[in-house]
Design a protein around this motif. Structure first.
Motif, PDB file in Angstrom:
ATOM      1  N   LEU A 278       0.836  -1.205   0.000  1.00 39.47           N
ATOM      2  CA  LEU A 278       0.000   0.000   0.000  1.00 39.47           C
ATOM      3  C   LEU A 278       0.867   1.250   0.000  1.00 39.47           C
ATOM      4  CD1 LEU A 278      -2.885   1.240   0.244  1.00 39.47           C
ATOM      5  CD2 LEU A 278      -2.518   1.239   2.718  1.00 39.47           C
ATOM      6  N   LYS A 279       1.902   1.262   0.824  1.00 36.00           N
ATOM      7  CA  LYS A 279       2.804   2.417   0.896  1.00 36.00           C
ATOM      8  C   LYS A 279       3.449   2.685  -0.460  1.00 36.00           C
ATOM      9  CE  LYS A 279       6.897   4.122   3.388  1.00 36.00           C
ATOM     10  NZ  LYS A 279       7.900   3.812   4.445  1.00 36.00           N
ATOM     11  N   TYR A 280       3.864   1.620  -1.125  1.00 31.47           N
ATOM     12  CA  TYR A 280       4.491   1.742  -2.450  1.00 31.47           C
ATOM     13  C   TYR A 280       3.502   2.357  -3.449  1.00 31.47           C
ATOM     14  CZ  TYR A 280       6.821   0.214  -6.772  1.00 31.47           C
ATOM     15  OH  TYR A 280       7.418   0.175  -8.008  1.00 31.47           O
ATOM     16  N   LEU A 281       2.269   1.867  -3.424  1.00 29.11           N
ATOM     17  CA  LEU A 281       1.247   2.361  -4.352  1.00 29.11           C
ATOM     18  C   LEU A 281       0.888   3.811  -4.055  1.00 29.11           C
ATOM     19  CD1 LEU A 281      -0.928   1.877  -6.567  1.00 29.11           C
ATOM     20  CD2 LEU A 281      -2.453   1.160  -4.708  1.00 29.11           C
ATOM     21  N   ILE A 282       0.620   4.130  -2.796  1.00 31.45           N
ATOM     22  CA  ILE A 282       0.190   5.485  -2.436  1.00 31.45           C
ATOM     23  C   ILE A 282       1.302   6.494  -2.687  1.00 31.45           C
ATOM     24  CG2 ILE A 282      -0.656   6.968  -0.581  1.00 31.45           C
ATOM     25  CD1 ILE A 282      -2.701   4.960  -1.612  1.00 31.45           C
ATOM     26  N   CYS A 283       2.541   6.085  -2.483  1.00 35.09           N
ATOM     27  CA  CYS A 283       3.667   6.967  -2.801  1.00 35.09           C
ATOM     28  C   CYS A 283       3.623   7.365  -4.275  1.00 35.09           C
ATOM     29  CB  CYS A 283       4.981   6.260  -2.474  1.00 35.09           C
ATOM     30  SG  CYS A 283       6.458   7.216  -2.911  1.00 35.09           S
ATOM     31  N   PHE A 284       3.351   6.382  -5.122  1.00 39.07           N
ATOM     32  CA  PHE A 284       3.256   6.660  -6.557  1.00 39.07           C
ATOM     33  C   PHE A 284       2.057   7.556  -6.871  1.00 39.07           C
ATOM     34  CE2 PHE A 284       1.136   5.068 -10.515  1.00 39.07           C
ATOM     35  CZ  PHE A 284       1.894   5.826 -11.406  1.00 39.07           C
ATOM     36  N   LEU A 285       0.904   7.255  -6.278  1.00 43.19           N
ATOM     37  CA  LEU A 285      -0.288   8.070  -6.535  1.00 43.19           C
ATOM     38  C   LEU A 285      -0.096   9.496  -6.036  1.00 43.19           C
ATOM     39  CD1 LEU A 285      -3.196   5.575  -5.731  1.00 43.19           C
ATOM     40  CD2 LEU A 285      -2.139   6.113  -7.940  1.00 43.19           C
ATOM     41  N   HIS A 286       0.644   9.643  -4.952  1.00 38.58           N
ATOM     42  CA  HIS A 286       0.976  10.987  -4.454  1.00 38.58           C
ATOM     43  C   HIS A 286       1.799  11.739  -5.498  1.00 38.58           C
ATOM     44  CE1 HIS A 286       1.820  14.113  -1.492  1.00 38.58           C
ATOM     45  NE2 HIS A 286       3.098  14.029  -1.808  1.00 38.58           N
ATOM     46  N   MET A 287       2.739  11.038  -6.132  1.00 41.12           N
ATOM     47  CA  MET A 287       3.538  11.642  -7.202  1.00 41.12           C
ATOM     48  C   MET A 287       2.651  12.072  -8.371  1.00 41.12           C
ATOM     49  SD  MET A 287       6.827   9.088  -7.369  1.00 41.12           S
ATOM     50  CE  MET A 287       7.459   9.930  -8.833  1.00 41.12           C
ATOM     51  N   VAL A 288       1.687  11.223  -8.714  1.00 33.15           N
ATOM     52  CA  VAL A 288       0.765  11.547  -9.806  1.00 33.15           C
ATOM     53  C   VAL A 288      -0.025  12.813  -9.468  1.00 33.15           C
ATOM     54  CG1 VAL A 288      -1.251  10.777 -11.123  1.00 33.15           C
ATOM     55  CG2 VAL A 288       0.565   9.140 -10.557  1.00 33.15           C
ATOM     56  N   SER A 289      -0.506  12.884  -8.233  1.00 35.54           N
ATOM     57  CA  SER A 289      -1.305  14.047  -7.825  1.00 35.54           C
ATOM     58  C   SER A 289      -0.485  15.335  -7.834  1.00 35.54           C
ATOM     59  CB  SER A 289      -1.903  13.815  -6.428  1.00 35.54           C
ATOM     60  OG  SER A 289      -0.898  13.851  -5.425  1.00 35.54           O
ATOM     61  N   GLN A 290       0.828  15.224  -7.617  1.00 33.39           N
ATOM     62  CA  GLN A 290       1.693  16.403  -7.629  1.00 33.39           C
ATOM     63  C   GLN A 290       1.843  16.979  -9.035  1.00 33.39           C
ATOM     64  OE1 GLN A 290       3.115  17.753  -4.559  1.00 33.39           O
ATOM     65  NE2 GLN A 290       1.391  16.433  -4.040  1.00 33.39           N
ATOM     66  N   GLU A 291       1.459  16.188 -10.046  1.00 32.40           N
ATOM     67  CA  GLU A 291       1.537  16.643 -11.437  1.00 32.40           C
ATOM     68  C   GLU A 291       0.151  16.977 -11.983  1.00 32.40           C
ATOM     69  OE1 GLU A 291       4.315  17.130 -13.023  1.00 32.40           O
ATOM     70  OE2 GLU A 291       5.713  16.177 -11.624  1.00 32.40           O
TER      71      GLU A 291
ATOM     72  N   THR B  16      -6.078  15.032  -9.544  1.00 32.85           N
ATOM     73  CA  THR B  16      -5.841  15.439  -8.168  1.00 32.85           C
ATOM     74  C   THR B  16      -6.000  14.226  -7.254  1.00 32.85           C
ATOM     75  OG1 THR B  16      -8.173  15.934  -7.836  1.00 32.85           O
ATOM     76  CG2 THR B  16      -6.774  17.733  -8.655  1.00 32.85           C
ATOM     77  N   ALA B  17      -5.703  14.408  -5.983  1.00 29.34           N
ATOM     78  CA  ALA B  17      -5.886  13.319  -5.027  1.00 29.34           C
ATOM     79  C   ALA B  17      -7.343  12.866  -5.008  1.00 29.34           C
ATOM     80  CB  ALA B  17      -5.444  13.763  -3.633  1.00 29.34           C
ATOM     81  N   SER B  18      -8.251  13.825  -5.141  1.00 28.68           N
ATOM     82  CA  SER B  18      -9.676  13.492  -5.156  1.00 28.68           C
ATOM     83  C   SER B  18     -10.038  12.663  -6.390  1.00 28.68           C
ATOM     84  CB  SER B  18     -10.509  14.778  -5.128  1.00 28.68           C
ATOM     85  OG  SER B  18     -11.877  14.498  -5.227  1.00 28.68           O
ATOM     86  N   SER B  19      -9.504  13.045  -7.542  1.00 27.74           N
ATOM     87  CA  SER B  19      -9.772  12.309  -8.783  1.00 27.74           C
ATOM     88  C   SER B  19      -9.217  10.891  -8.701  1.00 27.74           C
ATOM     89  CB  SER B  19      -9.146  13.040  -9.978  1.00 27.74           C
ATOM     90  OG  SER B  19      -9.659  14.342 -10.107  1.00 27.74           O
ATOM     91  N   LEU B  20      -8.017  10.762  -8.186  1.00 28.69           N
ATOM     92  CA  LEU B  20      -7.393   9.448  -8.059  1.00 28.69           C
ATOM     93  C   LEU B  20      -8.160   8.581  -7.059  1.00 28.69           C
ATOM     94  CD1 LEU B  20      -3.674  10.590  -8.005  1.00 28.69           C
ATOM     95  CD2 LEU B  20      -4.729   9.177  -9.778  1.00 28.69           C
ATOM     96  N   ALA B  21      -8.670   9.212  -6.005  1.00 26.28           N
ATOM     97  CA  ALA B  21      -9.430   8.459  -5.010  1.00 26.28           C
ATOM     98  C   ALA B  21     -10.696   7.875  -5.615  1.00 26.28           C
ATOM     99  CB  ALA B  21      -9.780   9.368  -3.832  1.00 26.28           C
TER     100      ALA B  21
ATOM    101  N   LEU C 279      -7.375  11.005   1.514  1.00 24.33           N
ATOM    102  CA  LEU C 279      -6.521  11.395   2.646  1.00 24.33           C
ATOM    103  C   LEU C 279      -5.183  10.662   2.589  1.00 24.33           C
ATOM    104  CD1 LEU C 279      -9.218  11.435   5.485  1.00 24.33           C
ATOM    105  CD2 LEU C 279      -8.031  13.420   4.532  1.00 24.33           C
ATOM    106  N   LEU C 280      -5.214   9.375   2.227  1.00 21.91           N
ATOM    107  CA  LEU C 280      -3.965   8.618   2.109  1.00 21.91           C
ATOM    108  C   LEU C 280      -3.026   9.270   1.097  1.00 21.91           C
ATOM    109  CD1 LEU C 280      -5.066   4.847   2.068  1.00 21.91           C
ATOM    110  CD2 LEU C 280      -4.292   6.212   4.010  1.00 21.91           C
ATOM    111  N   ILE C 281      -3.599   9.697  -0.022  1.00 23.00           N
ATOM    112  CA  ILE C 281      -2.785  10.291  -1.099  1.00 23.00           C
ATOM    113  C   ILE C 281      -2.305  11.679  -0.710  1.00 23.00           C
ATOM    114  CG2 ILE C 281      -2.813  11.061  -3.504  1.00 23.00           C
ATOM    115  CD1 ILE C 281      -4.936   8.871  -4.018  1.00 23.00           C
ATOM    116  N   ASP C 282      -3.212  12.495  -0.214  1.00 26.11           N
ATOM    117  CA  ASP C 282      -2.871  13.880   0.126  1.00 26.11           C
ATOM    118  C   ASP C 282      -1.850  13.955   1.263  1.00 26.11           C
ATOM    119  OD1 ASP C 282      -3.810  15.907  -1.465  1.00 26.11           O
ATOM    120  OD2 ASP C 282      -5.797  15.941  -0.563  1.00 26.11           O
TER     121      ASP C 282
END
Length: 409
Positions: free
Chosen positions: A338-351, A358-363, A392-395
């Motif tokens: 989960l940590k590995y995945l959310i780290c990546f999704l956080h990177m996606v949201s930063q772009e 956004t984090a909301s869209s990805l959620a 929240l996990l992503i943000d």
């Protein structure tokens, strides 16, 4: 009535009937929404304007992504149909795309048309399955077919029997009303004079040593020299980091069903996959979602489901702490993946300035791929807490995943 439905839901008066439901995802990872006419109460007990608003409210949660609709026509009778006066009023208030209106008025006296005829709703509608259509519907369709755009017409499929749905969707996720199932059985009896024989399904074959899809994280770990991150996840994430971070709509779009099956087969056989060969950045994105969705137990585990649903009852200032507490309870292996995945999704949201994710869209995309109930599928009312928890996990990735270290991570 949905036990997870809160009486404070903005459309509780309509939602409690279960007319419109979320029914998981199809084989391409697209959300599936069902509309069951048999669950509509008599017209004097249902505000049809509210029903229309609730339909649009539901679609608004998914129209930015590809989605599918299943329309169970059985049960629509003079007793529960909206009045002609209401239909005329509703039609004047919404989009006047006459071609689409004619088509969908056949499906539900224009009720569905008002939703799907506008560009906002039809753009990402990839398939509309009409189950148990009457002869009248079929006749009108043939009459007005020349007036409907060819592109939209191709999205509509008529299915005479429930068994036909299995060719397109995950049948067991649909939560089909008992009335529809009985009607289907009666239709088959009339056609053949008896109930069709039960087809014997051969026992499932044991998974291959190289299997990636449909097996547990532990199985993959054991077959890959103790590696905690499954190869398919590592390769898709790595590829998307290199070439997909700034792609607009990443994870929102579907890909060719056959291509996805081919890639899954390669992974399951332990063969190498070169995503450059497919010339479609959405292929690795869909593969990643498919991997998560086909885990025997969700990444966030069945045990966490009810805890996650309670996130909306926690004060806003305490929600991140609550998320952290829930995550700390995960098994070590699930936590690392989960940590590995959310780290990546956080990177996606930063772009998100480039990819619009956004984090909301990805959620909205990943919420139901990370957790689902042990029986049945998540209801529409469960989406808000599930998506909020994922957002929240992503943000707050750096806050939530900092205090725990797992050996071998």
């Amino acid at each position: 009535e949905d036990p997870e439905l809160n009486i404070n839901h903005p459309y509780y008066d309509v939602a409690r009937h279960g007319i419109i439901q979320l029914a998981g995802e199809d084989s391409s990872g697209r959300k599936v929404i069902t509309f069951s006419c048999c669950r509509m109460p008599p017209s004097h007990q249902l505000n049809h304007t509210r029903l229309l608003e609730y339909l649009k409210y539901t679609l608004d949660q998914y129209v930015e992504n590809d989605y599918t609709v299943v329309y169970f026509h059985y049960g629509l009778k003079s007793l529960n149909k909206p009045s002609l006066k209401w239909l005329q009023t509703a039609y004047k208030e919404f989009d006047r795309n006459w071609g689409y209106s004619v088509l969908l008025s056949v499906l539900f006296n224009m009720l569905l048309t008002i939703s799907f005829s506008s560009l906002r709703y039809k753009k990402n509608l990839k398939a509309l399955y009409v189950v148990h259509p009457t002869n009248f519907i079929k006749i009108l369709w043939n009459i007005f077919k020349p007036l409907i755009s060819h592109k939209f017409g191709k999205k509509i499929t008529y299915l005479n029997y429930l068994s036909d749905l299995g060719e397109h969707l995950k049948y067991d996720q649909l939560n089909i009303p008992h009335e529809v199932i009985r009607h289907d059985e009666n239709l088959r009896r009339k056609q053949k004079g008896k109930v069709p024989p039960v087809v014997k399904v051969p026992p499932p074959r044991p998974p291959l040593p190289t299997q990636q899809f449909g097996v547990s994280l532990q199985y993959i770990k054991d077959k890959n020299k103790g590696e905690l991150i499954p190869p398919v996840m590592k390769e898709t994430v790595s590829y998307l980091k290199r070439k997909g971070l700034q792609v607009e709509g990443l994870f929102r779009r579907s890909a060719s069903i056959q291509t996805i099956r081919d890639v899954q087969k390669l992974y399951n056989q332990g063969k190498s996959v070169n995503f450059d060969d497919y010339h479609d950045i959405h292929v690795p994105a869909v593969i990643l979602k498919t991997f998560l969705r086909e885990l025997p137990q969700p990444l966030l585990t069945f045990e966490c489901y009810d805890h996650i649903l309670g996130i909306t009852s926690v004060e806003s200032c305490l929600r991140v702490t609550r998320c952290k507490h829930i995550i700390q309870g995960l098994p070590d292996h699930n936590y690392v993946v989960l940590k590995y995945l959310i780290c990546f999704l956080h990177m996606v949201s930063q772009e998100s300035i480039y990819n619009r994710m956004t984090a909301s869209s990805l959620a909205c995309v990943f919420g139901l791929n990370l957790v689902w109930p042990s029986k049945g599928t998540a209801s529409l009312s469960a989406l808000v807490p599930l998506n909020l928890f994922t957002e929240l996990l992503i943000d707050f990735y750096t806050n939530i995943f900092t205090s725990r270290t797992v050996p071998g991570e």
